[in-house]
Scaffold this motif. Structure first.
Motif, PDB file in Angstrom:
ATOM      1  N   SER A 144      34.506  43.654  38.310  1.00 35.54           N
ATOM      2  CA  SER A 144      33.066  43.697  38.575  1.00 35.54           C
ATOM      3  C   SER A 144      32.706  44.970  39.307  1.00 35.54           C
ATOM      4  O   SER A 144      33.543  45.551  40.025  1.00 35.54           O
ATOM      5  CB  SER A 144      32.646  42.497  39.438  1.00 35.54           C
ATOM      6  OG  SER A 144      31.295  42.609  39.840  1.00 35.54           O
ATOM      7  N   VAL A 145      31.449  45.382  39.167  1.00 34.40           N
ATOM      8  CA  VAL A 145      30.943  46.480  39.986  1.00 34.40           C
ATOM      9  C   VAL A 145      31.058  46.130  41.468  1.00 34.40           C
ATOM     10  O   VAL A 145      31.142  47.020  42.321  1.00 34.40           O
ATOM     11  CB  VAL A 145      29.482  46.802  39.594  1.00 34.40           C
ATOM     12  CG1 VAL A 145      28.547  45.691  40.027  1.00 34.40           C
ATOM     13  CG2 VAL A 145      29.033  48.141  40.155  1.00 34.40           C
ATOM     14  N   HIS A 146      31.114  44.831  41.780  1.00 31.66           N
ATOM     15  CA  HIS A 146      31.326  44.401  43.163  1.00 31.66           C
ATOM     16  C   HIS A 146      32.687  44.848  43.690  1.00 31.66           C
ATOM     17  O   HIS A 146      32.898  44.842  44.903  1.00 31.66           O
ATOM     18  CB  HIS A 146      31.225  42.880  43.263  1.00 31.66           C
ATOM     19  CG  HIS A 146      29.832  42.347  43.164  1.00 31.66           C
ATOM     20  ND1 HIS A 146      29.006  42.178  44.251  1.00 31.66           N
ATOM     21  CD2 HIS A 146      29.109  41.941  42.087  1.00 31.66           C
ATOM     22  CE1 HIS A 146      27.844  41.684  43.866  1.00 31.66           C
ATOM     23  NE2 HIS A 146      27.876  41.523  42.554  1.00 31.66           N
ATOM     24  N   GLY A 147      33.594  45.202  42.810  1.00 33.03           N
ATOM     25  CA  GLY A 147      34.879  45.742  43.230  1.00 33.03           C
ATOM     26  C   GLY A 147      34.822  47.214  43.575  1.00 33.03           C
ATOM     27  O   GLY A 147      35.833  47.811  43.963  1.00 33.03           O
ATOM     28  N   HIS A 148      33.651  47.822  43.439  1.00 27.55           N
ATOM     29  CA  HIS A 148      33.453  49.240  43.746  1.00 27.55           C
ATOM     30  C   HIS A 148      32.388  49.459  44.813  1.00 27.55           C
ATOM     31  O   HIS A 148      32.543  50.323  45.676  1.00 27.55           O
ATOM     32  CB  HIS A 148      33.029  49.998  42.480  1.00 27.55           C
ATOM     33  CG  HIS A 148      34.055  50.005  41.412  1.00 27.55           C
ATOM     34  ND1 HIS A 148      34.930  51.059  41.217  1.00 27.55           N
ATOM     35  CD2 HIS A 148      34.375  49.091  40.455  1.00 27.55           C
ATOM     36  CE1 HIS A 148      35.725  50.792  40.197  1.00 27.55           C
ATOM     37  NE2 HIS A 148      35.407  49.601  39.713  1.00 27.55           N
ATOM     38  N   LYS A 149      31.309  48.705  44.728  1.00 23.71           N
ATOM     39  CA  LYS A 149      30.181  48.858  45.643  1.00 23.71           C
ATOM     40  C   LYS A 149      29.863  47.507  46.276  1.00 23.71           C
ATOM     41  O   LYS A 149      29.911  46.476  45.606  1.00 23.71           O
ATOM     42  CB  LYS A 149      28.943  49.377  44.906  1.00 23.71           C
ATOM     43  CG  LYS A 149      29.141  50.712  44.193  1.00 23.71           C
ATOM     44  CD  LYS A 149      29.335  51.857  45.191  1.00 23.71           C
ATOM     45  CE  LYS A 149      29.471  53.194  44.460  1.00 23.71           C
ATOM     46  NZ  LYS A 149      29.614  54.325  45.397  1.00 23.71           N
ATOM     47  N   ILE A 150      29.504  47.548  47.541  1.00 21.71           N
ATOM     48  CA  ILE A 150      29.204  46.309  48.253  1.00 21.71           C
ATOM     49  C   ILE A 150      27.700  46.043  48.231  1.00 21.71           C
ATOM     50  O   ILE A 150      26.897  46.896  48.620  1.00 21.71           O
ATOM     51  CB  ILE A 150      29.700  46.369  49.706  1.00 21.71           C
ATOM     52  CG1 ILE A 150      31.215  46.614  49.733  1.00 21.71           C
ATOM     53  CG2 ILE A 150      29.345  45.089  50.457  1.00 21.71           C
ATOM     54  CD1 ILE A 150      32.039  45.568  49.015  1.00 21.71           C
ATOM     55  N   ILE A 151      27.336  44.860  47.760  1.00 33.41           N
ATOM     56  CA  ILE A 151      25.950  44.412  47.741  1.00 33.41           C
ATOM     57  C   ILE A 151      25.798  43.343  48.819  1.00 33.41           C
ATOM     58  O   ILE A 151      26.504  42.322  48.784  1.00 33.41           O
ATOM     59  CB  ILE A 151      25.574  43.845  46.364  1.00 33.41           C
ATOM     60  CG1 ILE A 151      25.776  44.921  45.282  1.00 33.41           C
ATOM     61  CG2 ILE A 151      24.137  43.335  46.359  1.00 33.41           C
ATOM     62  CD1 ILE A 151      25.604  44.406  43.866  1.00 33.41           C
ATOM     63  N   PRO A 152      24.936  43.560  49.806  1.00 38.14           N
ATOM     64  CA  PRO A 152      24.783  42.557  50.873  1.00 38.14           C
ATOM     65  C   PRO A 152      24.452  41.180  50.304  1.00 38.14           C
ATOM     66  O   PRO A 152      23.745  41.046  49.314  1.00 38.14           O
ATOM     67  CB  PRO A 152      23.607  43.114  51.693  1.00 38.14           C
ATOM     68  CG  PRO A 152      23.628  44.584  51.447  1.00 38.14           C
ATOM     69  CD  PRO A 152      24.059  44.735  50.008  1.00 38.14           C
ATOM     70  N   GLY A 153      25.001  40.165  50.958  1.00 33.55           N
ATOM     71  CA  GLY A 153      24.743  38.799  50.540  1.00 33.55           C
ATOM     72  C   GLY A 153      25.678  38.293  49.464  1.00 33.55           C
ATOM     73  O   GLY A 153      25.467  37.200  48.929  1.00 33.55           O
ATOM     74  N   SER A 154      26.728  39.063  49.139  1.00 38.30           N
ATOM     75  CA  SER A 154      27.620  38.695  48.033  1.00 38.30           C
ATOM     76  C   SER A 154      29.008  38.252  48.486  1.00 38.30           C
ATOM     77  O   SER A 154      29.867  37.981  47.649  1.00 38.30           O
ATOM     78  CB  SER A 154      27.770  39.879  47.069  1.00 38.30           C
ATOM     79  OG  SER A 154      26.527  40.252  46.542  1.00 38.30           O
TER      80      SER A 154
END
Length: 259
Positions: A144-154
């Motif tokens: 996931s893109v979450h493995g590269h950039k942190i999105i608050p609340g995730s």
């Protein structure tokens, strides 16, 4: 179709819908025989029947939770018995767990890692014996893109996806000399049934859909088929010198500076 996977045998987890379903459809059209694994037994039976009718490829439906190692081992053994071997593994099964770190329950933490990280490892370890015996195999993990950039609340989903990318790189290096490649794909927002459900839960679904599209350089949300075509490339021999690598599919959003 070009039959880029002619004669190949692929097992796809999370195949019942969304990205996994799109990969299954594309792989069948490209000549692969398939084992389709999902927790939704009816969905994979229906998809297996449809793809066999449309393409003539053998399609084996498998009902399993990737957190159940014993069941996963049994499904992979059944796949080898039925299809003869496993050339390609697509780890697409996943679950969204987005919580406040201070209110996150232990069971939620465990479920996030059991599905998104340990589940992928269960499947890889079950597939490796067949792949190593043949000196040939491709693994594609859907990160996931979450493995590269942190999105608050995730939280803690990004932690698990960082781990999945690390697993990809580590195993890609570990088995490279034995004919096995391990790569991953990191999608951004893709219009899957889960994304549709999330949008439907918003106070103004259409406004939120437009807001999400406007955040992307191309002003549109990605489609499951676009992830599937990248998986096809990585799983094919066209990508035989690509290993231990992650490919972002997010329309460029993660590269865009947001003031």
């Amino acid at each position: 179709m070009t039959q880029r996977l002619e004669g190949k045998k692929a097992l796809i987890t999370g195949a019942g819908s969304g990205i996994g379903g799109a990969i299954a459809e594309l792989f069948a059209r490209e000549g692969a025989d398939l084992a389709l694994l999902d927790m939704d037994a009816e969905a994979v039976v229906r998809l297996s029947q449809d793809l066999h009718a449309q393409t003539g490829r053998r399609c084996l439906p498998l009902h399993a939770d990737v957190t159940d190692a014993a069941r996963i081992n049994a499904c992979f053994a059944e796949t080898v018995d039925t299809l003869g071997r496993i050339d390609i593994l697509i780890n697409c099964a996943g679950v969204n767990v987005f919580r406040d770190p201070l209110t996150l329950e232990a069971a939620e933490w465990d479920r996030c890692f059991d599905v998104n990280l340990r589940g992928a490892w269960h499947c890889i370890s079950a597939a490796l014996p067949s792949m190593l015996a043949n000196g040939y195999g491709h693994v594609v993990n859907i990160a996931s893109v979450h493995g590269h950039k942190i999105i608050p609340g995730s939280f803690p989903y990004p932690v698990a996806k960082h781990g999945l990318i690390g697993l990809t790189r580590s195993l890609g290096i570990e088995y490279a000399s034995r004919g096995i490649r391990v790569n991953s794909i990191s999608p951004g927002l893709i219009m899957t049934p889960a994304a549709e459900r999330w949008l439907a839960s918003c106070p103004d679904p259409e406004a939120e859909r437009q807001r999400q599209a406007d955040l992307l350089p191309g002003k549109r949300i990605g489609e499951p088929s676009e992830v599937a075509y990248t998986a096809l490339f990585l799983a094919s021999d066209e990508a035989r010198f690509i290993n231990a690598t992650d490919i972002l599919i997010d329309g460029g959003r993660s590269q865009l500076y947001h003031a």
